[in-house]
Write an enzyme that holds these catalytic residues in place. Structure first.
Site, PDB file in Angstrom:
ATOM      1  N   GLY A  27     -17.410  39.817  76.614  1.00  0.00           N
ATOM      2  CA  GLY A  27     -16.756  40.689  75.635  1.00  0.00           C
ATOM      3  C   GLY A  27     -17.361  40.695  74.478  1.00  0.00           C
ATOM      4  CE1 TYR A 178      -4.414  36.091  71.001  1.00  0.00           C
ATOM      5  CE2 TYR A 178      -3.280  37.727  70.067  1.00  0.00           C
ATOM      6  CZ  TYR A 178      -4.364  37.326  70.256  1.00  0.00           C
ATOM      7  OH  TYR A 178      -5.641  37.943  70.052  1.00  0.00           O
TER       8      TYR A 178
END
Length: 312
Positions: A27, A178
């Protein structure tokens, strides 16, 4: 690409500079490492999965013809692993000029790290908090140097719950956890910047944009036929390639015009004000003290190396 904010405007190269990128085997992290290797950096890929890490390092060496690209083991869900990594860097590297805290987990189930931290807070924030502090002496000795913390626009929906940072009392909410971890990154960036005044070390946080990476594996995007076939193609049109999403990290790492810029939040390539809660100086100091306690930072300068769980 137009929607995504474009490529790094700086053409600066970094020959001979040592760079550490966490989570660099896939990524955004991998693309960041590739770009900085292409610009002449001595790049260390710090990852949990050594097989993938070695493969990424080989690929980057092949593509850039820069042979100063190395894989090192770092598990951010383990304070012991972080201490071992930092000790090795201190011993083997003469300098560290750029630290990019890129690794993250997103929306995972209610998992905990080996030290008992909620996984998203533990990996995204606390692990990097300890790593950064353990490398500060090296960064100061290598000044001018830069720390780049990859946060997210999600921090605006975050809230720091000082009474229950690790979700031991409330029902676990993976999205809220998160967002809290990403807010913690922006808050502590502000406090670290204050502590680093006059040292020649800068620290900034950024939102890289939304990218096509493995990070979204727990989001449920692929769990239904509707989202896979109907929303999927639209989603892919609106999100960036990892290569484009790596541009803000590269920009903050190399741009000459950012020399001396510290304590800021960048939304892709532009400096922006973060969420109001991310500007709260008292909260930033409180989070710093609590984080230091949780990771046992006061122990890090003593001779006692401990892998034991921390006392309450």
């Amino acid at each position: 690409d137009f929607v995504a904010g474009g490529a790094c405007p700086s053409k600066a190269t970094i020959p001979g500079k040592t760079v550490i990128v966490t989570g660099a085997n896939t990524g955004i992290g991998k693309q960041t490492a590739l770009e900085l290797a292409r610009r002449g950096g001595n790049v260390i890929l710090a990852c949990r999965d050594m097989e993938k890490c070695e493969a990424a390092a080989r690929e980057i060496r092949g593509e850039t013809l820069n042979h100063r690209v190395n894989a090192r083991h770092l598990d951010l869900a383990s304070l012991r692993s972080i201490r071992e990594f930092a000790a090795k860097v201190a011993e083997e590297e003469e300098h560290v000029h750029i630290l990019i805290n890129n690794a993250a987990v997103m929306r995972c189930p209610h998992w905990t790290t080996e030290d008992g931290f909620e996984m998203q807070l533990g990996v995204n924030y606390l692990g990097h908090f300890l790593l950064t502090n353990l490398l500060l002496d090296k960064l100061k000795a290598s000044a001018p140097s830069r720390i780049i913390n990859v946060s997210s626009l999600a921090h605006v929906a975050g809230h720091i719950d000082f009474e229950d940072l690790n979700w031991e009392k409330r029902k676990y909410d993976t999205k809220a956890a998160y967002c809290q971890s990403k807010l913690a990154i922006v808050l502590s960036t502000k406090e670290l910047s204050r502590r680093l005044q006059g040292t020649g070390v800068t620290v900034n946080a950024l939102h890289p944009g939304v990218a096509r990476t493995e990070l979204g594996r727990h989001t449920g995007m692929h769990s239904s036929a509707f989202s896979s076939f109907t929303l999927g193609p639209i989603f892919w049109l609106l999100v960036k390639s990892p290569q484009l999403a790596a541009q803000p990290s590269v920009y903050l790492a190399v741009a000459e015009e950012l020399e001396g810029v510290s304590g800021k939040y960048f939304d892709v390539l532009k400096e922006k004000a973060p969420a109001p809660e991310a500007e709260d100086e008292e909260a930033a100091k409180r989070l710093w003290a609590e984080s230091a306690r949780l990771v046992g930072l006061e122990m890090s300068h003593g001779s006692t190396e401990r892998g034991q769980p921390l006392p309450e």
